[in-house]
Design a protein around this motif. Structure first.
Motif, PDB file in Angstrom:
ATOM      1  N   GLU A   1       0.821  -1.223   0.000  1.00  0.00           N
ATOM      2  CA  GLU A   1       0.000   0.000   0.000  1.00  0.00           C
ATOM      3  C   GLU A   1       0.843   1.257   0.000  1.00  0.00           C
ATOM      4  OE1 GLU A   1      -3.475   2.234   2.636  1.00  0.00           O
ATOM      5  OE2 GLU A   1      -3.075   0.100   2.932  1.00  0.00           O
TER       6      GLU A   1
ATOM      7  N   LEU B   1      -2.612   4.885  11.382  1.00  0.00           N
ATOM      8  CA  LEU B   1      -2.962   3.740  10.534  1.00  0.00           C
ATOM      9  C   LEU B   1      -4.361   3.210  10.816  1.00  0.00           C
ATOM     10  CD1 LEU B   1       0.112   1.319  10.161  1.00  0.00           C
ATOM     11  CD2 LEU B   1      -0.811   2.917   8.506  1.00  0.00           C
TER      12      LEU B   1
ATOM     13  N   THR C   1      -6.459   2.373   7.739  1.00  0.00           N
ATOM     14  CA  THR C   1      -5.789   1.301   6.992  1.00  0.00           C
ATOM     15  C   THR C   1      -6.050  -0.043   7.644  1.00  0.00           C
ATOM     16  OG1 THR C   1      -4.053   2.800   6.237  1.00  0.00           O
ATOM     17  CG2 THR C   1      -3.540   0.452   6.231  1.00  0.00           C
TER      18      THR C   1
ATOM     19  N   LEU D   1      -7.422   0.330  -3.309  1.00  0.00           N
ATOM     20  CA  LEU D   1      -6.746  -0.149  -2.112  1.00  0.00           C
ATOM     21  C   LEU D   1      -7.100  -1.602  -1.825  1.00  0.00           C
ATOM     22  CD1 LEU D   1      -7.190   2.990   0.178  1.00  0.00           C
ATOM     23  CD2 LEU D   1      -5.115   2.252  -0.999  1.00  0.00           C
TER      24      LEU D   1
END
Length: 831
Positions: A653, A707, A710, A763
């Motif tokens: 990523e 994060l 994510t 993603l």
């Protein structure tokens, strides 16, 4: 008598030059000049000029006076001293190789005098920035030339006196150069040869190779074997031979640049006075001195990140200001509209379609054009991502144009190719508003004269600074020696096509360039403020906490730099806060206990763009912080294991620089830095997070939230895969990626997040590719997927990294996603 006449002529020319001296405008490189050269005041200086020209000498004299450098003096038969610098012309040095001269005798005396040393500074002075070109009589008279005589030099000075560029090389030690040779004669010859080649390379770096007229370029493209073969294949199928040839010419006209230094000069002045001065408070460029060195030895291919239409303008502008020739730039054909298209074409843009769609003739013409640029030694610039990033992250690179460049570069043997990654960032990207609309589903606005006029409104706003950082280059031929065995033999045999493994090689090269772009990341003030503020609850933070958290972010980057090319423009936390407030539109809320800083939802979306530019710098410490979300104590080994499990996804990523087998050493280094900063403490054999009342706990929690989104996406993907595996139904990739996107979109709406990038389908596609790569998911057929049983354990463990609220919401979304919507009658209401 001859010497007397020469002296009188010199005095006459000097007086003739005086009225023009004040009118001359010059630029110098490197910058700042005196600080960069670092001349030793205790040693004499000898300037070596590329051409035998009194006018060049007069300009050098003025530059040295303005810049505080030792004033040059005509050497004659005198030794230079620390108080009296000397000047030598390169033609005079070359003359010593064929006959004994007064200058040679002087040099030999210097060699014999062991106590004598001098600093040799080669200086190239260019009047105008025109490379050699077949063109009009006007150019033949007024364009700078190494063969120009005194009369022609006068006209050159008149025509180009306001566009002079002086390139100073780093000083050489005369004594060191002489000690390299076995004897004085050999050492002198080696030094003269080195200086001669330096001036040739410096001229190529500043002016570029000889330019051909555009029509000559087009005719050569149409006559190339690859284009002729494509025409022959198409002729007789859907087109006649005449129509195929006409179409090939149309493609060549559409593609080819029409490089003009006059247009570049006009655009440079326009950008300086009208655009950049009003939009940016400054342009911060790093690594230009290294690029200047590379340009004298290699043919450079610039491969920057693509975040704005300003990118290609800024790169060319910065290179031109540094005395380097601007590159030919691959631009999307969407930019070829009046009046911009023609101007960009004359500034080096060559246009390419978004898709070649199996068009053999267009592909052949474009490939031939790329080959011609590489073969003739022009520098090239293109954006591997293929389009501007709407989220601020690097996009997965596209390899079509890179493949052509690599193939052309490996085929030619004249000059080595250097691929230079370029990080480009902004305190505020001027297109960020339109990006947010596009991520929400709005149509991308087509570039046109009308849109250009509307874009004029940016001139009244401040966007802070722009940042350019040239990263660590990739030596193409050397990289191919390591990764593509047998390529030299294959291309030497003039075989058609590409060697075995070429496609994989190009893919690896594209990923390596992306990683090196991120290695050169600039942690600018707005980016650091965005990381801290967006990782705070409700996007509001107290002033003291804001300053403290930014300070910790800076110390993390200093304690374990991401790479040697990482750059932090400002390191004072309070200055960072104050400078980012107006640009990021951060609101200050006065309060009796101390001011608060916050940001509205709409502006938070724009600020995520800045955060995403540098999010990768904090990926590993953020993951470590998240491992402590539900645990007070952890051992080093548990932390290393947790990071190792998720690192492949982070690397995909964020294009992280470390190989998978480096995960343990990298993690342990980050642990030690976090301990030194007080974010973690050692308690026996384990690590402990701070207590909730400790200020360090707030910073650790903030770091973990970097994060947060994510990790939610990772968990979402794992939960969906585990659920799909339990249903035993056939899993189709396209449908699964869409399910992931829909689930993320629903979660964003329910949690009130105005962040369209959270449910970016690309993603999830990347996560799935990583799962396939590490063997947790297997391809079956063209679109089918088979899920490994280990995914259920991963789905369970991934929930530990989430907050209670996020975990509960994900589980609720998963349980409800396949329930059909009931009708009013089924609910007992009116039909």
């Amino acid at each position: 008598m001859r010497a007397l006449l020469n002296r009188a002529l010199y005095e006459f020319v000097w007086w003739l030059f005086r009225p023009f001296n004040g009118l001359i405008r010059y630029r110098t490189a490197p910058h700042p000049l005196a600080e960069s050269l670092k001349l030793d005041p205790a040693k004499p200086v000898v300037y070596v000029l590329a051409n035998r020209s009194w006018v060049d000498y007069f300009v050098l004299e003025r530059i040295c006076k303005d810049m505080g450098l030792p004033k040059p003096n005509r050497t004659g038969s005198n030794f230079p001293t620390p108080e009296r610098a000397g000047v030598v012309y390169m033609p005079a040095l070359l003359e010593t190789r064929v006959r004994n001269t007064e200058l040679l005798q002087l040099i030999e005396t210097g060699v014999a005098t062991r106590s004598f040393d001098a600093q040799i500074v080669p200086v190239s002075i260019f009047w105008g920035r025109d490379p050699d070109k077949e063109t009009s009589w006007f150019k033949l008279i007024f364009a700078d030339s190494v063969q120009a005589g005194r009369v022609r030099k006068f006209f050159i000075m008149i025509a180009n006196g306001r566009n002079v560029f002086a390139n100073f090389a780093m000083p050489l030690s005369f004594r060191e150069q002489m000690d390299k040779g076995p004897d004085s004669t050999t050492a002198i010859r080696k030094l003269i040869r080195a200086l001669h080649f330096h001036f040739l390379r410096a001229r190529t770096a500043a002016l570029g190779p000889t330019l051909l007229r555009r029509q000559v370029v087009i005719e050569s493209l149409l006559g190339s074997p690859v284009v002729q073969r494509a025409i022959e294949r198409e002729a007789g199928t859907t087109l006649t031979l005449e129509k195929a040839q006409a179409y090939a010419r149309k493609c060549a006209e559409e593609i080819a640049a029409d490089y003009s230094t006059a247009s570049i000069r006009f655009l440079e002045r326009f950008l300086t006075v009208v655009v950049f001065k009003r939009v940016f408070s400054g342009i911060d460029v790093r690594g230009l001195e290294r690029v200047r060195e590379w340009a004298q030895q290699y043919e450079i291919v610039y491969m920057p990140a693509h975040r704005s239409h300003a990118d290609y303008l800024l790169v060319s502008y910065s290179l031109y200001h540094a005395g380097l020739v601007p590159p030919h730039i691959a631009a999307g054909v969407n930019l070829n509209f009046w009046p911009v298209g023609g101007l960009l074409r004359r500034c080096g843009a060559f246009y390419m379609r978004r898709s070649f769609s199996g068009d053999r003739i267009y592909t052949a013409v474009f490939r031939a054009y790329v080959d011609s640029l590489i073969q003739r030694g022009y520098s090239i610039e293109f954006f591997p991502e293929g389009g501007r990033s709407r989220t601020g992250r690097l996009l997965a690179p596209k390899t079509g144009l890179l493949s052509m460049v690599v193939e052309a570069g490996l085929k030619q043997t004249t000059r080595k190719i250097l691929l230079v990654p370029v990080y480009i960032g902004y305190d505020r990207c001027w297109e960020v508003g339109s990006y947010a609309k596009e991520l929400r589903g709005a149509q991308k606005q087509k570039e046109s004269a009308e849109s250009l006029l509307k874009a004029g409104k940016i001139l009244g706003k401040s966007y802070g600074k722009a940042y350019i950082n040239f990263g660590e280059p990739i030596h193409l031929q050397d990289y191919a020696d390591q990764k593509l065995p047998g390529w030299r033999e294959y291309f030497a045999a003039n075989a058609e096509g590409a060697p075995e493994g070429f496609k994989r090689f190009v893919n690896d090269l594209a990923l390596e360039n992306a990683r090196r772009i991120n290695e050169a990341a600039v942690a600018n003030p707005t980016g650091l403020a965005a990381v801290a503020l967006l990782s705070s609850p409700q996007r509001v933070v107290s002033q003291d906490e804001f300053v403290e958290q930014i300070g910790h972010l800076i110390w993390l980057l200093k304690g374990n730099p991401y790479s040697e090319h990482q750059y932090i423009p400002e390191t004072a936390p309070r200055t960072i806060v104050e400078s980012s407030l107006p640009i990021a539109r951060i609101a200050r809320v006065p309060h009796a206990w101390g001011d608060l800083f916050g940001i509205a939802a709409r502006d938070a979306v724009a600020l995520t763009y800045n955060r995403n530019n540098i999010q990768h710098l904090f990926a590993i410490p953020s993951l470590i912080a998240n491992l402590f979300r539900t645990r007070l104590l952890l051992s080093d080994e548990v932390i290393v294991t947790g990071v190792r499990a998720l690192y492949p996804f982070l690397r995909t990523e964020f294009f992280l620089r470390w190989a998978t087998d480096e995960t343990e050493s990298v993690t342990r280094r980050w642990i030690e830095v976090m301990v030194q900063l007080g974010l973690l403490t050692r308690e026996g054999e384990r690590l402990r997070r701070p207590d909730a009342g400790d200020p360090a706990y707030s910073t650790l929690a903030m770091l973990g939230r970097v994060l947060g989104e994510t990790l939610e996406r990772y968990c979402m993907t794992a939960l969906l895969l585990a659920e799909e595996r339990r249903t035993h139904q056939e899993l189709k990739r396209e449908r699964f990626e869409e399910d992931c996107r829909l689930m993320a979109e629903r979660m964003a709406i329910l949690t009130g997040r105005d962040a369209p990038e959270f449910f970016d389908k690309a993603l999830f596609r990347g996560y799935l590719n990583t799962l396939i790569e590490i063997g947790l998911v297997t391809k079956t057929g063209e679109q089918g997927l088979q899920v490994d049983a280990r995914i259920e354990r991963i789905a369970e463990r991934s929930q530990e990294l989430l907050s209670d609220e996020s975990r509960q919401m994900l589980l609720q979304l998963l349980s409800r996603r396949k329930q059909p919507e009931s009708t009013p009658a089924q609910r007992g209401g009116p039909a």
